[in-house]
Design an enzyme around this catalytic site. Structure first.
Site, PDB file in Angstrom:
ATOM      1  N   ASN A 144      37.751  39.564  27.993  1.00 43.48           N
ATOM      2  CA  ASN A 144      36.326  39.303  27.732  1.00 43.48           C
ATOM      3  C   ASN A 144      35.727  40.273  26.709  1.00 43.48           C
ATOM      4  O   ASN A 144      34.510  40.406  26.622  1.00 43.48           O
ATOM      5  CB  ASN A 144      35.534  39.400  29.031  1.00 43.48           C
ATOM      6  CG  ASN A 144      36.029  38.421  30.073  1.00 43.48           C
ATOM      7  OD1 ASN A 144      36.279  37.261  29.766  1.00 43.48           O
ATOM      8  ND2 ASN A 144      36.199  38.882  31.299  1.00 43.48           N
TER       9      ASN A 144
ATOM     10  N   HIS B 137      28.967  33.154  40.172  1.00 45.73           N
ATOM     11  CA  HIS B 137      30.018  34.183  40.280  1.00 45.73           C
ATOM     12  C   HIS B 137      30.030  34.845  41.666  1.00 45.73           C
ATOM     13  O   HIS B 137      28.988  34.993  42.309  1.00 45.73           O
ATOM     14  CB  HIS B 137      29.752  35.234  39.204  1.00 45.73           C
ATOM     15  CG  HIS B 137      30.852  36.218  38.989  1.00 45.73           C
ATOM     16  ND1 HIS B 137      30.923  37.410  39.658  1.00 45.73           N
ATOM     17  CD2 HIS B 137      31.921  36.184  38.161  1.00 45.73           C
ATOM     18  CE1 HIS B 137      31.989  38.079  39.243  1.00 45.73           C
ATOM     19  NE2 HIS B 137      32.610  37.363  38.332  1.00 45.73           N
TER      20      HIS B 137
ATOM     21  N   GLU C  63      23.964  31.295  36.211  1.00 50.21           N
ATOM     22  CA  GLU C  63      24.598  32.057  35.133  1.00 50.21           C
ATOM     23  C   GLU C  63      24.227  31.463  33.786  1.00 50.21           C
ATOM     24  O   GLU C  63      24.191  30.240  33.632  1.00 50.21           O
ATOM     25  CB  GLU C  63      26.128  32.001  35.274  1.00 50.21           C
ATOM     26  CG  GLU C  63      26.627  32.736  36.483  1.00 50.21           C
ATOM     27  CD  GLU C  63      28.150  32.732  36.584  1.00 50.21           C
ATOM     28  OE1 GLU C  63      28.828  32.726  35.547  1.00 50.21           O
ATOM     29  OE2 GLU C  63      28.643  32.725  37.721  1.00 50.21           O
TER      30      GLU C  63
ATOM     31  N   SER D 146      31.391  31.642  34.059  1.00 47.06           N
ATOM     32  CA  SER D 146      32.514  32.473  33.635  1.00 47.06           C
ATOM     33  C   SER D 146      33.839  31.726  33.620  1.00 47.06           C
ATOM     34  O   SER D 146      34.731  32.080  32.853  1.00 47.06           O
ATOM     35  CB  SER D 146      32.617  33.703  34.542  1.00 47.06           C
ATOM     36  OG  SER D 146      32.724  33.325  35.895  1.00 47.06           O
TER      37      SER D 146
ATOM     38  N   ASP E 143      22.425  35.507  35.419  1.00 46.92           N
ATOM     39  CA  ASP E 143      23.497  36.438  35.081  1.00 46.92           C
ATOM     40  C   ASP E 143      24.070  36.023  33.720  1.00 46.92           C
ATOM     41  O   ASP E 143      24.659  34.952  33.585  1.00 46.92           O
ATOM     42  CB  ASP E 143      24.578  36.390  36.165  1.00 46.92           C
ATOM     43  CG  ASP E 143      25.714  37.369  35.908  1.00 46.92           C
ATOM     44  OD1 ASP E 143      25.887  37.797  34.748  1.00 46.92           O
ATOM     45  OD2 ASP E 143      26.438  37.704  36.868  1.00 46.92           O
TER      46      ASP E 143
ATOM     47  N   HIS F 199      28.475  36.730  30.268  1.00 45.12           N
ATOM     48  CA  HIS F 199      29.316  36.215  29.176  1.00 45.12           C
ATOM     49  C   HIS F 199      28.512  35.861  27.942  1.00 45.12           C
ATOM     50  O   HIS F 199      29.024  35.202  27.039  1.00 45.12           O
ATOM     51  CB  HIS F 199      30.112  35.003  29.658  1.00 45.12           C
ATOM     52  CG  HIS F 199      31.109  35.377  30.700  1.00 45.12           C
ATOM     53  ND1 HIS F 199      32.337  35.927  30.394  1.00 45.12           N
ATOM     54  CD2 HIS F 199      31.031  35.363  32.051  1.00 45.12           C
ATOM     55  CE1 HIS F 199      32.984  36.195  31.513  1.00 45.12           C
ATOM     56  NE2 HIS F 199      32.212  35.865  32.536  1.00 45.12           N
TER      57      HIS F 199
ATOM     58  N   LYS G 249      31.948  43.566  28.885  1.00 46.16           N
ATOM     59  CA  LYS G 249      32.558  42.430  28.175  1.00 46.16           C
ATOM     60  C   LYS G 249      32.278  42.567  26.676  1.00 46.16           C
ATOM     61  O   LYS G 249      32.930  43.354  26.020  1.00 46.16           O
ATOM     62  CB  LYS G 249      32.079  41.133  28.814  1.00 46.16           C
ATOM     63  CG  LYS G 249      32.717  40.990  30.207  1.00 46.16           C
ATOM     64  CD  LYS G 249      32.199  39.882  31.064  1.00 46.16           C
ATOM     65  CE  LYS G 249      32.962  39.903  32.395  1.00 46.16           C
ATOM     66  NZ  LYS G 249      32.302  39.163  33.454  1.00 46.16           N
TER      67      LYS G 249
HETATM   68  C1  LIG Z   1      32.429  39.656  34.898  1.00 46.31           C
HETATM   69  C2  LIG Z   1      31.223  39.159  35.590  1.00 46.31           C
HETATM   70  C3  LIG Z   1      30.445  40.016  36.358  1.00 46.31           C
HETATM   71  C4  LIG Z   1      30.908  41.396  36.698  1.00 46.31           C
HETATM   72  O1  LIG Z   1      30.692  42.284  35.668  1.00 46.31           O
HETATM   73  P1  LIG Z   1      31.532  43.645  35.701  1.00 46.31           P
HETATM   74  O2  LIG Z   1      30.808  44.519  34.750  1.00 46.31           O
HETATM   75  O3  LIG Z   1      32.897  43.294  35.254  1.00 46.31           O
HETATM   76  O4  LIG Z   1      31.487  44.135  37.104  1.00 46.31           O
HETATM   77  C5  LIG Z   1      29.272  39.548  36.870  1.00 46.31           C
HETATM   78  N1  LIG Z   1      28.874  38.285  36.667  1.00 46.31           N
HETATM   79  C6  LIG Z   1      29.603  37.432  35.963  1.00 46.31           C
HETATM   80  C7  LIG Z   1      29.113  36.054  35.758  1.00 46.31           C
HETATM   81  C8  LIG Z   1      30.807  37.834  35.406  1.00 46.31           C
HETATM   82  O5  LIG Z   1      31.561  36.978  34.740  1.00 46.31           O
END
Ligand SMILES: *Cc1c(COP(=O)(O)O)cnc(C)c1O
Length: 403
Positions: free
Chosen positions: A48, A134, A178, A182, A207, A210, A236
């Site tokens: 990512n 997620h 989201e 993801s 969230d 990505h 990411k």
């Molecule tokens: C990867 C991810 C997270 C977690 O983030 P980290 O910094 O890796 O803990 C949270 N939400 C989504 C949608 C993700 O894909």
């Protein structure tokens, strides 16, 4: 009573039998989205690091410089010994990037979700999450003790029915989804979710883990003070580590004094904060770089005749976990690393290969990955493609005239 050892061995054996056991493979990432695994170099579509910034000389130099000056670790929670001034610098950059009043950095994206959700809602409240949200949002919802309901993926009519039926019975309500999903790569209808939040007096948490490099899709469709909460990650596109919440100044002040996932864990190392801040500067200076993951994903979907990518993530639906694993291994033999994503990360029967595209990929690598995949899945992507599984058919309607 069976010994712990016996019970664990049984559980591992059961996972093995269902092709659901995970075993981390030693791998070392290199430039150009390359990964060295078991002595072989593969082109990785599993990472990512969307802009390749984890290896950017400026990001590395910022991490080295801050580590040299301030040490390798933070030493304690942000609230105990005081926080490093790099926190304030990073948080003001994050707020500016997302055009938000304020931001608060957490230990990871996972902790940001856990911390924000549990700080905002409790036992008398309702949380309504997209079915594909997620795991960290699900965990936050469970930990909060709120009534937890899920709506069908991106189905705002279903969400409206749930809210109509249940909203009035609870004190507060939080809708979570989201910006970019993801494991599916599609996008939430953020404007429609915001309208429903407005109508049903709910807060909205998006969230955008990505989509940090393309923040417009998660931007609030109403005032931050009305209850828009944005989550992001430093891990990411920013190539570092950590997570964050953006929102109104009051929300951020409140999280800093009440989010347990921030209070009861050690602050991030100075080098990590400096790396993320430098990466954000690079994002702000480089719109062309930020656009490249999506254009790379679209090069891939065009070449395979798939529906155009919505984001840097493209799933190739397979169905059964064993088949997804076998295909992933076959691609690795051809020098392509694409992870098999299996339950419980995705619902049973929807195992898939997940391709994540980075600015660090060369276009030739992307074309080659598409061609290798097409050769391994002639039924799906060959010239006379017949979709082999219902899951795949759903994703990729057959062109007219082919059946
Ligand atoms: C990867 C991810 C997270 C977690 O983030 P980290 O910094 O890796 O803990 C949270 N939400 C989504 C949608 C993700 O894909």
């Amino acid at each position: 009573m069976p010994a712990l050892e016996d019970i664990i061995q049984q559980r591992l054996a059961a996972l093995n039998a269902r092709h659901l056991r995970r075993v981390p493979q030693p791998a070392v990432r290199g430039p150009g989205a390359r990964v060295k695994r078991a002595g072989r170099e593969l082109v990785s579509f599993g990472c990512n690091d969307y802009l390749g910034l984890s290896r950017h000389p400026r990001v590395i130099a910022a991490a080295q410089d801050a580590t040299g000056r301030y040490g390798a670790g933070a030493g304690a929670s942000r609230l105990i010994t005081g926080e490093h001034p790099l926190y304030a610098e990073l948080e003001s950059r994050l707020a500016r990037w997302h055009e938000a009043p304020a931001a608060c950095v957490f230990g990871s994206g996972y902790l940001a979700n856990l911390g924000a959700i549990t700080a905002l809602i409790g036992g008398d409240d309702l949380i309504v999450a997209d079915k594909l949200a997620h795991a960290c949002m699900i965990d936050g919802a469970r930990l909060s003790g709120a009534r937890f309901r899920r709506f069908a993926h991106n189905d705002t009519a279903h969400l409206a029915r749930l809210l109509e039926r249940e909203r009035a019975s609870y004190a507060n309500c939080l809708i979570v989804s989201e910006a970019v999903f993801s494991m599916d790569g599609d996008r939430a209808p953020v404007a429609e979710l915001a309208a429903l939040a407005e109508r049903y007096d709910a807060w909205l948490l998006i969230d955008a883990a990505h989509d940090v490099h393309a923040p417009a899709s998660a931007a609030p469709r109403r005032e931050w003070a009305q209850g828009h909460v944005l989550i992001g990650t430093l891990s990411k596109a920013l190539g570092a580590y950590g997570g964050y919440v953006c929102g109104s100044q009051a929300l951020i002040d409140y999280l800093k004094t009440s989010a347990r996932a921030l209070m009861f864990t050690t602050g991030l190392p100075p080098g990590v904060l400096a790396a993320a801040a430098e990466a954000l500067d690079i994002l702000a200076e480089s719109p062309a770089l930020c656009a490249r993951p999506l254009s790379h994903a679209r090069l891939f979907t065009r070449r395979l005749g798939m529906p155009e990518a919505h984001s840097a993530i493209v799933p190739v639906m397979i169905g059964e976990a064993a088949a997804a694993l076998a295909l992933s291994e076959a691609l690795a033999a051809d020098g392509i690393l694409a992870s098999a994503i299996r339950p419980p990360t995705v619902p049973p029967g929807t195992a898939r290969l997940r391709f994540a595209f980075s600015a660090a990929h060369a276009q030739a690598d992307i074309r080659r990955a598409a061609d290798v995949l097409a050769a391994r899945m002639p039924d799906a992507f060959g010239p006379r493609a017949v979709s082999p599984s219902p899951a795949l058919r759903e994703r990729r309607p057959l062109p007219a005239g082919e059946s």
